[in-house]
Design a protein around this motif. Structure first.
Motif, PDB file in Angstrom:
ATOM      1  N   LYS A 157       0.842  -1.191   0.000  1.00 61.41           N
ATOM      2  CA  LYS A 157       0.000   0.000   0.000  1.00 61.41           C
ATOM      3  C   LYS A 157       0.879   1.243   0.000  1.00 61.41           C
ATOM      4  N   VAL A 158       0.572   2.190  -0.847  1.00 64.19           N
ATOM      5  CA  VAL A 158       1.316   3.451  -0.878  1.00 64.19           C
ATOM      6  C   VAL A 158       0.884   4.299   0.306  1.00 64.19           C
ATOM      7  N   HIS A 159       1.849   4.682   1.121  1.00 67.36           N
ATOM      8  CA  HIS A 159       1.536   5.435   2.336  1.00 67.36           C
ATOM      9  C   HIS A 159       1.001   6.821   1.988  1.00 67.36           C
ATOM     10  N   GLU A 160       0.100   7.315   2.841  1.00 67.59           N
ATOM     11  CA  GLU A 160      -0.541   8.603   2.583  1.00 67.59           C
ATOM     12  C   GLU A 160       0.421   9.785   2.645  1.00 67.59           C
ATOM     13  N   SER A 161       1.570   9.614   3.282  1.00 67.29           N
ATOM     14  CA  SER A 161       2.502  10.730   3.444  1.00 67.29           C
ATOM     15  C   SER A 161       3.385  10.954   2.217  1.00 67.29           C
TER      16      SER A 161
END
Length: 252
Positions: A157-161
């Motif tokens: 999952k691509v992190h939100e940051s």
């Protein structure tokens, strides 16, 4: 193929503590102590709203049994490992105890495990939950067990940051008794695999990611030894923060 994940649960490990790697057997219990950490929704820490998970059923399993723990952290490698815990006060404790997932690093009163309120309650026999809570800290025994995510492959999952010249990914659904010990990306111009950095826990990051689709591979340590698995699905060039991608790697 990526998709936005819904239904949130905390799966991040947020601090790094260098500890010796231990060996575990599904047949052997280790004695320790456990306590609990309260929160308004009883799922764990207030950070439990920061990450998302794809499936309602899996979310319920993890949210009900999430823990913050100390000794099993292994510099973040232990994040995502599954354990069976049972307390050892016969008049209060259920025989099977509770199955939990390592999610974080924390410190308690000489405890190895700090459970969510829901997980702590599941240690107790029916109708004596309040009595067990009055102890605050209980003697337990624990053993590592295989994580099971029916119908799910290893995902990233691509992190939100993330921002344009920085990439961080979170690894999800590490099944079996497996640990991810390294992540690498393919550097096309150099024609070689390059290491990503473990930022903390299950989060791996990379400054100045290459343009175009990004191929990833994962070093997995488990009962069959240490092996490399290359994702059959590259991270697309138009990756989005908060989206998750199936690696099509089945760990057991």
């Amino acid at each position: 193929m990526g998709f936005a994940l819904k239904n949130q649960v905390f799966l991040l490990c947020v601090m790094v503590l260098l500890l010796a790697v231990r060996c575990y057997s599904e047949d052997t219990f280790t004695r320790s102590r456990a306590t609990y950490y309260g929160s308004p929704d009883c799922y764990g820490t207030p950070k439990s709203k920061k990450l998302t998970i794809a499936n309602q059923t899996v979310r319920r399993i993890l949210a009900n049994h999430v823990i913050i723990e100390l000794i099993i952290y292994m510099n973040g490698t232990g994040c995502g490992a599954c354990y069976q815990l049972r307390c050892t006060t016969p008049q209060y404790c259920a025989d099977e105890g509770v199955n939990i997932v390592v999610t974080d690093y924390g410190e308690g009163d000489k405890t190895d495990f700090i459970l969510s309120s829901r997980a702590y309650a599941k240690l107790a026999r029916p109708n004596v939950v309040l009595q067990l809570f009055s102890y605050g800290v209980v003697d337990i025994e624990y053993r590592r067990i295989s994580c099971k995510y029916s119908g799910y492959n290893l995902m990233f999952k691509v992190h939100e940051s993330n921002y344009p010249r920085y990439l961080a990914i979170v690894l999800l659904y590490v099944a079996g008794q497996n640990d991810i010990t390294a992540v690498e990306f393919w550097q096309e111009d150099c024609q070689q695999w390059r290491a990503m950095r473990r930022a903390y826990g299950a989060v791996w990051d990379l400054a100045s990611p290459p343009s175009g689709p990004i191929k990833l591979r994962f070093q997995v340590s488990g009962s069959s030894g240490i092996k490399w698995f290359e994702s059959k699905n590259a991270l697309p060039s138009d990756w989005k923060a908060g989206a998750a991608y199936d690696s099509y790697i089945q760990l057991t």
